[in-house]
Enzyme design. Structure first.
Site, mmCIF file in Angstrom:
data_model
loop_
_atom_site.group_PDB
_atom_site.id
_atom_site.type_symbol
_atom_site.label_atom_id
_atom_site.label_comp_id
_atom_site.label_asym_id
_atom_site.label_seq_id
_atom_site.Cartn_x
_atom_site.Cartn_y
_atom_site.Cartn_z
ATOM 1 N NE ARG A 47 -11.134 -10.449 -0.394
ATOM 2 C CZ ARG A 47 -11.616 -9.636 -1.313
ATOM 3 N NH1 ARG A 47 -12.024 -10.100 -2.488
ATOM 4 N NH2 ARG A 47 -11.734 -8.346 -1.084
ATOM 5 C CE LYS A 66 -3.783 -1.932 2.846
ATOM 6 N NZ LYS A 66 -4.930 -1.806 1.941
#
Ligand code: BES
Ligand code: MN
Ligand code: ZN
Length: 491
Positions: free
Chosen positions: A340, A266
């Site tokens: 997830r 990021k």
């Protein structure tokens, strides 16, 4: 940090305390209770309209009176009292003791225990502080609130519940506020063990070897880029003296103690708040910590999926394939969609344990913030009856959420050429829904709800119930859901 505000129910007010007064608004202006001598013109001049959460301090010879708006009587809810109490606590910061009969301002149609609980929560949540890293911590003078008015068992019960809810939320906020450097996966699991030992909750911790042996391929895969080993924690609350079969509700939390994005690193701004990426697991631990004292009549299991997501030399790579605990395979198209991947193992285990209903909490997608902003979370659910239970609970708890569809047509966005699915969908297309469809692959049709708390878990605001940093979002709704839980019939 321990909550330092002491809340008591008492018939008489201690002398010299500031007095908090709830004020309703009417079409003719604020409706002042007897004992407040202020002209309508003065109130108007000072801009006080008794809107919900508005406050006005009046310093007179007899002491300080703090007016707090409740809004108009027709729109009063239990949550209005939470908001009003938070505003009152903030307006009383510089007093040492506050006395208020706010609970008695509630109309008879509102549940009295619920109002007492909401007032207690508002006072405690608004005055939470996190100061371990300040070399010179400042503290507020306000240390005591006396709730006067009609007493009785009902109100006392509400206050006690409110105190436990606020304690659970404070633990969650502490965990979220703790830097990733100190809240490592190992430390998080140790804290869970301590919580279990202190509060009579059964705890099992799996270390990195157990995680590999037990085939938790998602948690293991995400952990590979970090020097810090992952942990998986299972907590179990069993009601005392439960006769026969009691229903089980499972809580699964995303516990990424730091999300750098992995090899898909990021940028600085996106990474800045990523110590908060364990807020889901933090909320689950917060809730578990108060269950023996709340004593709900269902079994509650908690599953914390804890690891860092880092880009170290052994990190999992793009187009690698991970195998989840339930045997399904996932091709990695973006290592920053890691939440997830850890949840798929936690959900698989909740299914193996035959939970009657499952709720997962996760700071899962930036897309949830795009869709709903920072003040509400996204709810995705495969069972109408269970969805209603959660939405009702969230309304009473004053945590806003909005329901998004598990829209089957988008399942194909996850199709992979070599594995059962990819870990991301298509750019700019329903990221929150597609993440929900991914998770649905691991619940085997059991009643299940997913709360995407990416928006409300962490904040730069300091107003009302929340202070800067971790908010404890989800704790109140989970507790309210658990206390009223009925096993939903599987569709
Ligand atoms: N932890 C983030 C989601 C997030 C973003 C939480 C902002 C709180 C605030 C999550 O792991 C993530 O990186 N999601 C990606 C998914 C994408 C790669 C499909 C995102 O939302 O960009
Ligand atoms: Mn990520
Ligand atoms: Zn993440």
């Amino acid at each position: 940090m321990p909550l330092t505000l002491n809340i008591q129910l008492a018939a008489d007010a201690p002398r010299g305390a500031a007095i908090g007064i709830g004020v309703l608004s009417t079409s003719k202006g604020p409706q002042l209770p007897p004992g407040v001598s202020l002209s309508a013109a003065t109130l108007k001049g000072r801009g006080f309209e008794a809107k919900l959460g508005q406050t006005l301090a009046i310093v007179g010879r007899g002491g300080t009176q703090i007016l707090v708006g409740l809004g108009d009587t027709g729109s009063l809810t239990v949550d209005s009292f939470r908001t009003a109490a938070a505003a009152l606590a903030r307006a009383s910061y510089n007093e040492t003791t506050l006395v208020t009969a706010l609970v008695d301002a509630a109309p008879g149609r509102l549940d009295r225990a619920g109002v007492a609980q909401a007032v207690t929560e508002g006072l405690l949540l608004a005055t939470y502080v996190f100061t371990p890293y300040k070399s010179k911590p400042t503290s507020r003078p306000l240390t005591q609130v006396v709730l006067t008015g009609r007493r009785g068992r009902i109100a006392a019960q509400g206050v006690a519940t409110g105190q436990l809810v606020a304690e659970a939320a404070a633990l969650t906020r502490d965990l979220v506020n703790e830097p990733a450097m100190t809240l490592t996966p190992k430390r998080f699991a140790e804290l869970a063990t301590t919580v279990g030992a202190t509060h009579g909750i059964e705890v099992t911790v799996w270390d990195e070897n157990d995680i590999e042996r037990e085939r938790l391929g998602g948690i293991r895969g995400v952990s590979l880029g970090s020097d810090e080993p992952p942990r998986f924690v299972k907590l179990t609350y069993t009601p005392k003296g439960a006769k026969g079969k009691v229903p089980t509700i499972a809580l699964v939390g995303k516990g990424i103690t730091f999300d750098s994005g992995g090899l898909s690193l990021k940028p600085n701004d996106g990474m800045l708040t990523m110590k908060c990426d364990m807020a889901g697991a933090g909320a689950v631990l917060g809730v578990m910590s108060v269950l023996t004292r709340l004593a709900p009549q269902c079994r509650v299991t908690g599953y914390l999926c804890i690891t860092e997501n880092m880009p170290g030399p052994s990190a999992f790579k793009l187009l690698d394939v991970l195998t989840a605990r339930n045997g399904k395979t996932v091709e990695i198209h973006n290592p920053d969609a890691e939440g997830r991947l850890v949840l798929m193992d936690g959900l698989s285990l909740a299914v193996e344990d035959k939970a009657d209903a499952i709720i997962d909490l996760a700071t899962l997608t930036g897309a949830a913030i795009v869709a709903l902003g920072n003040d509400m979370c996204a709810l995705l659910c495969n069972n109408a009856a269970f969805r209603t239970q959660i939405l009702d609970a969230s309304e009473r708890a004053g945590e806003d959420m909005w329901h998004l569809p598990l829209y089957k047509k988008y399942r194909k966005h996850l199709d992979s050429s070599i594995a059962d699915m990819k870990n991301i969908g298509l750019p700019m297309q329903a990221g929150t829904i597609v993440a929900g469809l991914f998770l649905e692959e691991f619940v085997d049709g059991r009643p299940w709800a997913h709360l995407d708390i990416a928006g409300p878990a962490f904040t730069s605001n300091d107003e009302g119930l929340i202070t800067r940093g971790g908010t404890g979002f989800g704790v109140r709704t989970l507790i309210e859901t658990i206390m009223n839980f009925k096993a939903p019939s599987p569709k």
